[in-house]
Design an enzyme around this catalytic site. Structure first.
Site, mmCIF file in Angstrom:
data_model
loop_
_atom_site.group_PDB
_atom_site.id
_atom_site.type_symbol
_atom_site.label_atom_id
_atom_site.label_comp_id
_atom_site.label_asym_id
_atom_site.label_seq_id
_atom_site.Cartn_x
_atom_site.Cartn_y
_atom_site.Cartn_z
ATOM 1 N N HIS A 71 0.818 -1.205 0.000
ATOM 2 C CA HIS A 71 0.000 0.000 0.000
ATOM 3 C C HIS A 71 0.855 1.260 0.000
ATOM 4 O O HIS A 71 0.453 2.283 -0.565
ATOM 5 C CB HIS A 71 -0.935 0.003 1.211
ATOM 6 C CG HIS A 71 -2.147 -0.859 1.027
ATOM 7 N ND1 HIS A 71 -3.370 -0.585 1.598
ATOM 8 C CD2 HIS A 71 -2.323 -2.004 0.314
ATOM 9 C CE1 HIS A 71 -4.245 -1.520 1.249
ATOM 10 N NE2 HIS A 71 -3.619 -2.403 0.489
ATOM 11 N N VAL A 75 1.275 4.314 -3.700
ATOM 12 C CA VAL A 75 0.805 5.688 -3.540
ATOM 13 C C VAL A 75 2.013 6.614 -3.448
ATOM 14 O O VAL A 75 2.733 6.611 -2.452
ATOM 15 C CB VAL A 75 -0.072 5.833 -2.271
ATOM 16 C CG1 VAL A 75 -0.604 7.257 -2.163
ATOM 17 C CG2 VAL A 75 -1.216 4.832 -2.304
ATOM 18 N N THR A 199 -1.501 -15.552 -0.510
ATOM 19 C CA THR A 199 -1.388 -16.933 -0.059
ATOM 20 C C THR A 199 -1.406 -17.038 1.470
ATOM 21 O O THR A 199 -1.453 -18.140 2.004
ATOM 22 C CB THR A 199 -0.099 -17.576 -0.601
ATOM 23 O OG1 THR A 199 -0.103 -18.970 -0.327
ATOM 24 C CG2 THR A 199 1.146 -16.970 0.037
#
EC number: 1.11.1.7
Length: 334
Positions: A71, A75, A199
């Site tokens: 994340h 950005v 996973t």
């Protein structure tokens, strides 16, 4: 069942802006493996020790820390912006749609930062801590170990608006996924490889229940969900589901970093719509890569060590750009 995929006009505009930012990124310095060799030689072991301790009481923490690195990098580059709290001048990315009440592990990052500061004050950036934490998290969960390139500095701003449009969503179509990866300089192989991080870890019902109820025009579920998995997920997350309920991203080995994610997709057992799109989209270039990684875990691991480094190279601040934060949650006081 295969399905086609299209890209919406608002998404195209947002992704064009993200791609422009990527092309205008600073290229004044390179990251290096030995960046802290003299100034903080034990930084990797410090990070791994803190995460190992956290893992004893929180089996989700490794997946959560890897997600923070993801994340962060999507950005405005890998600059530690995901870690910034709200302030009079900062609109936190933690409150963006992809991260709100789902991004976690910030307390462990704080502990890592405190441990490093006690040994090497003012030396290691929070952005580099996320890169190192991602490596340690994968390794401690049974995955590969790679050489982490270091030397990032911390950004002075956050961009909640960009977080809302640039971070891949669990509801994304194949077209949206590929566009978001292309916008930051990553390719199809990176997309399939980095999606394999699903996973391990957990997800809230809200991230996949749209597939379970009223997904199709006639009110049916997503046809690319296998019957047994659909039944299991509907039992776990009924229409009036509790916000506290979590589902394993991988129903077979939920705490291990392995290649079962790909065999799950082959059986139509992908939890997120965005996951299953990689295998169920008609004619998608991702399908043969999924098949390859399902058949050969070592091939997946080798590819992951390349793709995670590629992602870690997205628009880093280096040299005199940015700063080394004293507290990962806020920019330094002038």
């Amino acid at each position: 069942m295969a399905r086609s995929s299209t890209l919406s006009s608002p998404t195209v505009v947002a992704l064009f802006a993200a791609a422009l930012l990527f092309l205008l990124r600073p290229l004044n310095a390179e990251l290096t493996a030995d960046f802290y060799a003299k100034t903080c030689p034990d930084v990797s072991s410090i990070v791994q020790t803190v995460i190992h301790e956290a893992l004893e009481s929180d089996p989700r923490i490794t997946a959560s820390l890897l997600r923070l690195h993801f994340h962060d990098c999507f950005v405005q580059g890998c600059d530690g912006s995901i870690l910034l709290d709200n302030s009079p001048t900062i609109k936190s990315e933690k409150d963006s749609a992809p991260s709100f009440k789902s991004a976690r592990g910030f307390g462990v990052v704080d502990k890592i930062k405190a441990a490093i500061e006690s040994t090497c004050p003012g030396t290691v950036s929070c952005a580099d801590i996320l890169a190192l934490a991602a490596n340690a998290s994968v390794y401690l969960s049974g995955g590969p170990y790679w050489t982490v390139l270091l030397g990032r500095r911390d950004g002075l701003t956050a961009n909640q608006g960009l977080a809302n449009t640039s971070i891949p969503s669990p509801f994304d179509s194949y077209a949206n996924l590929t566009s978001k990866f292309f916008a930051v300089g990553l390719d199809i192989t990176d997309l399939v490889t980095l999606s394999g991080a699903h996973t391990f870890g957990r997800a809230h019902c809200k991230s996949f229940t749209p597939r379970l109820y009223n997904f199709t025009a006639d009110g049916g579920p997503d046809p690319t969900l296998s019957p047994w998995y659909l039944t299991a997920l509907q039992k776990l997350c009924p229409p009036n589901f509790s916000s506290s309920v979590l589902a394993d991203l991988d129903p077979t080995t939920p705490n291990l970093f392995d290649n079962h994610y790909y065999s799950n997709l082959q059986k139509n057992d992908g939890l997120f719509q965005s996951d299953q799109e990689l295998y169920s989209t008609a004619g998608a270039a991702t399908v043969p890569i999924v098949n390859s990684f399902s058949a050969d875990q070592s091939a997946f691991f080798k590819s992951f060590t390349r793709s995670i480094v590629n992602m870690g190279n997205i628009s880093p601040l280096t040299g005199s750009n940015g700063e080394i934060r004293c507290n990962c949650r806020k920019v330094n006081e002038s």
